[in-house]
Design a protein around this motif. Structure first.
Motif, PDB file in Angstrom:
ATOM      1  N   LEU A   1       0.821  -1.217   0.000  1.00  0.00           N
ATOM      2  CA  LEU A   1       0.000   0.000   0.000  1.00  0.00           C
ATOM      3  C   LEU A   1       0.855   1.267   0.000  1.00  0.00           C
ATOM      4  CD1 LEU A   1      -2.529  -1.116   2.782  1.00  0.00           C
ATOM      5  CD2 LEU A   1      -3.014  -0.971   0.349  1.00  0.00           C
TER       6      LEU A   1
ATOM      7  N   TRP B   1       2.400   2.135   2.554  1.00  0.00           N
ATOM      8  CA  TRP B   1       2.283   2.671   3.921  1.00  0.00           C
ATOM      9  C   TRP B   1       3.524   2.365   4.776  1.00  0.00           C
ATOM     10  CZ3 TRP B   1      -3.411   1.968   6.062  1.00  0.00           C
ATOM     11  CH2 TRP B   1      -4.296   2.607   5.185  1.00  0.00           C
ATOM     12  N   HIS B   2       4.427   1.572   4.234  1.00  0.00           N
ATOM     13  CA  HIS B   2       5.646   1.254   4.991  1.00  0.00           C
ATOM     14  C   HIS B   2       6.496   2.514   5.191  1.00  0.00           C
ATOM     15  CE1 HIS B   2       6.844   1.315   0.821  1.00  0.00           C
ATOM     16  NE2 HIS B   2       8.117   1.346   1.173  1.00  0.00           N
ATOM     17  N   LYS B   3       6.187   3.579   4.423  1.00  0.00           N
ATOM     18  CA  LYS B   3       6.967   4.815   4.539  1.00  0.00           C
ATOM     19  C   LYS B   3       6.643   5.565   5.827  1.00  0.00           C
ATOM     20  CE  LYS B   3       7.158   5.312  -0.450  1.00  0.00           C
ATOM     21  NZ  LYS B   3       6.427   5.900  -1.588  1.00  0.00           N
ATOM     22  N   TRP B   4       5.503   5.266   6.433  1.00  0.00           N
ATOM     23  CA  TRP B   4       5.169   5.978   7.685  1.00  0.00           C
ATOM     24  C   TRP B   4       4.788   5.050   8.828  1.00  0.00           C
ATOM     25  CZ3 TRP B   4      -0.123   5.720   9.002  1.00  0.00           C
ATOM     26  CH2 TRP B   4      -0.995   5.330   7.968  1.00  0.00           C
ATOM     27  N   ILE B   5       4.495   3.786   8.535  1.00  0.00           N
ATOM     28  CA  ILE B   5       4.202   2.850   9.631  1.00  0.00           C
ATOM     29  C   ILE B   5       5.505   2.164  10.055  1.00  0.00           C
ATOM     30  CG2 ILE B   5       2.964   0.750  10.296  1.00  0.00           C
ATOM     31  CD1 ILE B   5       0.680   1.615   8.485  1.00  0.00           C
ATOM     32  N   ILE B   6       5.826   2.320  11.324  1.00  0.00           N
ATOM     33  CA  ILE B   6       7.075   1.744  11.842  1.00  0.00           C
ATOM     34  C   ILE B   6       6.862   0.259  12.138  1.00  0.00           C
ATOM     35  CG2 ILE B   6       8.777   1.882  13.715  1.00  0.00           C
ATOM     36  CD1 ILE B   6       7.803   4.890  14.029  1.00  0.00           C
ATOM     37  N   ALA B   7       5.754  -0.072  12.767  1.00  0.00           N
ATOM     38  CA  ALA B   7       5.444  -1.464  13.086  1.00  0.00           C
ATOM     39  C   ALA B   7       3.930  -1.602  13.261  1.00  0.00           C
ATOM     40  CB  ALA B   7       6.165  -1.894  14.359  1.00  0.00           C
TER      41      ALA B   7
ATOM     42  N   TYR C   1       3.427   4.473  14.293  1.00  0.00           N
ATOM     43  CA  TYR C   1       3.736   5.171  13.052  1.00  0.00           C
ATOM     44  C   TYR C   1       4.233   6.586  13.324  1.00  0.00           C
ATOM     45  CZ  TYR C   1      -0.904   7.302  13.665  1.00  0.00           C
ATOM     46  OH  TYR C   1      -1.991   7.983  14.162  1.00  0.00           O
ATOM     47  N   GLN C   2       4.628   7.234  12.259  1.00  0.00           N
ATOM     48  CA  GLN C   2       5.155   8.585  12.392  1.00  0.00           C
ATOM     49  C   GLN C   2       4.332   9.523  11.514  1.00  0.00           C
ATOM     50  OE1 GLN C   2       9.430   8.686  12.494  1.00  0.00           O
ATOM     51  NE2 GLN C   2       9.462  10.748  11.646  1.00  0.00           N
TER      52      GLN C   2
ATOM     53  N   PRO D   1       7.128  11.053   6.324  1.00  0.00           N
ATOM     54  CA  PRO D   1       8.313  11.465   7.081  1.00  0.00           C
ATOM     55  C   PRO D   1       9.590  11.266   6.273  1.00  0.00           C
ATOM     56  CG  PRO D   1       7.425   9.406   7.957  1.00  0.00           C
ATOM     57  CD  PRO D   1       6.470   9.891   6.915  1.00  0.00           C
TER      58      PRO D   1
ATOM     59  N   PHE E   1      12.680   7.949   9.842  1.00  0.00           N
ATOM     60  CA  PHE E   1      12.011   7.520  11.067  1.00  0.00           C
ATOM     61  C   PHE E   1      12.761   8.015  12.299  1.00  0.00           C
ATOM     62  CE2 PHE E   1       9.931   3.904   8.627  1.00  0.00           C
ATOM     63  CZ  PHE E   1       8.660   4.455   8.747  1.00  0.00           C
TER      64      PHE E   1
ATOM     65  N   PHE F   1       3.899  -1.761  22.560  1.00  0.00           N
ATOM     66  CA  PHE F   1       3.459  -2.296  21.271  1.00  0.00           C
ATOM     67  C   PHE F   1       3.608  -3.817  21.233  1.00  0.00           C
ATOM     68  CE2 PHE F   1       4.608  -3.762  17.023  1.00  0.00           C
ATOM     69  CZ  PHE F   1       3.455  -3.420  16.334  1.00  0.00           C
TER      70      PHE F   1
END
Lengths: 114, 230
Positions: A26, A28-34, A91-92, B20, B23, B34
């Motif tokens: 998607l 979305w890996h660019k802003w979801i950390i885990a 996420y960030q 971003p 990170f 988490f």
């Protein structure tokens, strides 16, 4: 009058299927950390009237299936999630804030006719 | 597809797709919370997602806000014992109006290499800034010091409760003009300490890292527990 028995094989009946959502697909890996992804699952399959009661159905689904048998213009009950569970996401955002948040109804645990 | 993605992101509480540049480091406590929640979900243990047991507070959204302040350099000769002056600033605009603040904890990491072996003892002072900092002004107008703490040896990350301050900032954003942090070296003037002072302060500037951990409760998502009590 007796309702005709549907010609449905067991593997086509409403049940939970595995679906892994990979956030990379998607973008979305660019802003979801885990996590990197999660097993979301999905529901698919037939909801024949004769098996409505045994397929984790709501009373409403039973009534709808009954009405469908009488009047085919009324759609059949469909295979839907009946139990969902949350996941946590780290996420960030655009302000460089690191956020840990829980999201309800993200994972399909059970399916049924509704 | 993009339209639908935008709608879905709004459901997730995001105005637009975050992009971003890199990170930020994730603190250990956030990683632990988490992983604990992920492990509980895997084995099917039901969890109260509106209570953060690791922090002992109600809340369902945890945010780590980075410090957006800057170091202050005085043109005048600083007080001999003053090692570092910094304006700390945290942007609370990400916290939505409907969210209730339940925790705001300032984390100050002085860094692992700040101290020499048996190095000088540090003391830090924190005060609320009263007026916005004017460019060229040496030091902002600080208010009453509300934290004065001695740091005799490396202690990892130092934590300070800023809940009342953050609530005030959240209710009156114009009041959020920052915190004034000053770090002193105690015992300055002792023989053998002077030569270490400059190095200590330089290292401190490089390694100092500040962040604000904020926990909020979204009443729309956390209404069922009060019903349970009734």
């Amino acid at each position: 009058a007796a309702l005709p028995a549907p010609n449905v094989s067991c593997k086509n009946l409403c049940h939970r299927h595995q679906l892994f959502i990979n956030f990379r697909d998607l973008g979305w890996h660019k802003w979801i950390i885990a996590p990197k992804g999660f097993m979301a699952n999905y529901c698919h399959g037939d909801c024949p009237f004769s098996l409505t009661t045994s397929l984790n159905s709501s009373n409403y689904a039973f009534m709808q299936a009954l009405m469908h048998a009488i009047d085919p213009a009324i759609p059949q009950a469909v295979c839907i999630p009946t139990k969902l569970s949350p996941i946590s996401m780290l996420y960030q955002d655009n302000d460089d804030n690191v956020i840990l948040r829980h999201y309800d109804d993200m994972v399909v645990d059970e399916c049924g006719c509704g | 597809l993009q339209f639908q993605e935008h709608d879905f992101l709004q459901l997730l509480g995001l105005d637009k797709v975050p992009s971003p540049q890199k990170f930020q480091p994730v603190p250990r406590i956030l990683k632990k919370i988490f992983h604990d929640q992920e492990a509980a979900a895997t084995i099917g243990v039901s969890q109260d997602l509106c209570f953060v047991k690791e922090l002992g507070v109600r809340g369902n959204v945890l945010r780590l806000l980075p410090d957006q302040g800057f170091f202050l350099y005085s043109k005048k000769i600083p007080q001999a014992s003053s090692c570092l002056q910094k304006l700390l600033y945290f942007n609370l605009s990400a916290v939505k109006d409907k969210e209730q603040l339940t925790m705001a904890q300032l984390g100050l990491d002085l860094g692992p290499n700040t101290y020499y072996h048996l190095g000088p003892e540090l003391e830090l002072a924190l005060s609320l800034v009263q007026e916005p900092h004017v460019w060229g002004q040496a030091v902002p107008k600080p208010g009453k010091v509300f934290v004065l703490q001695s740091v005799p040896w490396p202690q990892g990350v130092l934590h300070f409760n800023l809940l009342d301050v953050a609530k005030d900032w959240n209710n009156n954003p114009q009041k959020n003009v920052g915190l004034f942090l000053e770090i002193f070296v105690k015992g300055h003037g002792d023989a053998g300490v002077n030569f270490q002072l400059e190095d200590t302060c330089v290292r401190l500037r490089c390694s100092l890292h500040a962040s604000l951990m904020v926990v909020t409760l979204d009443p729309e998502q956390c209404h069922h527990s009060s019903r349970k009590k009734r």
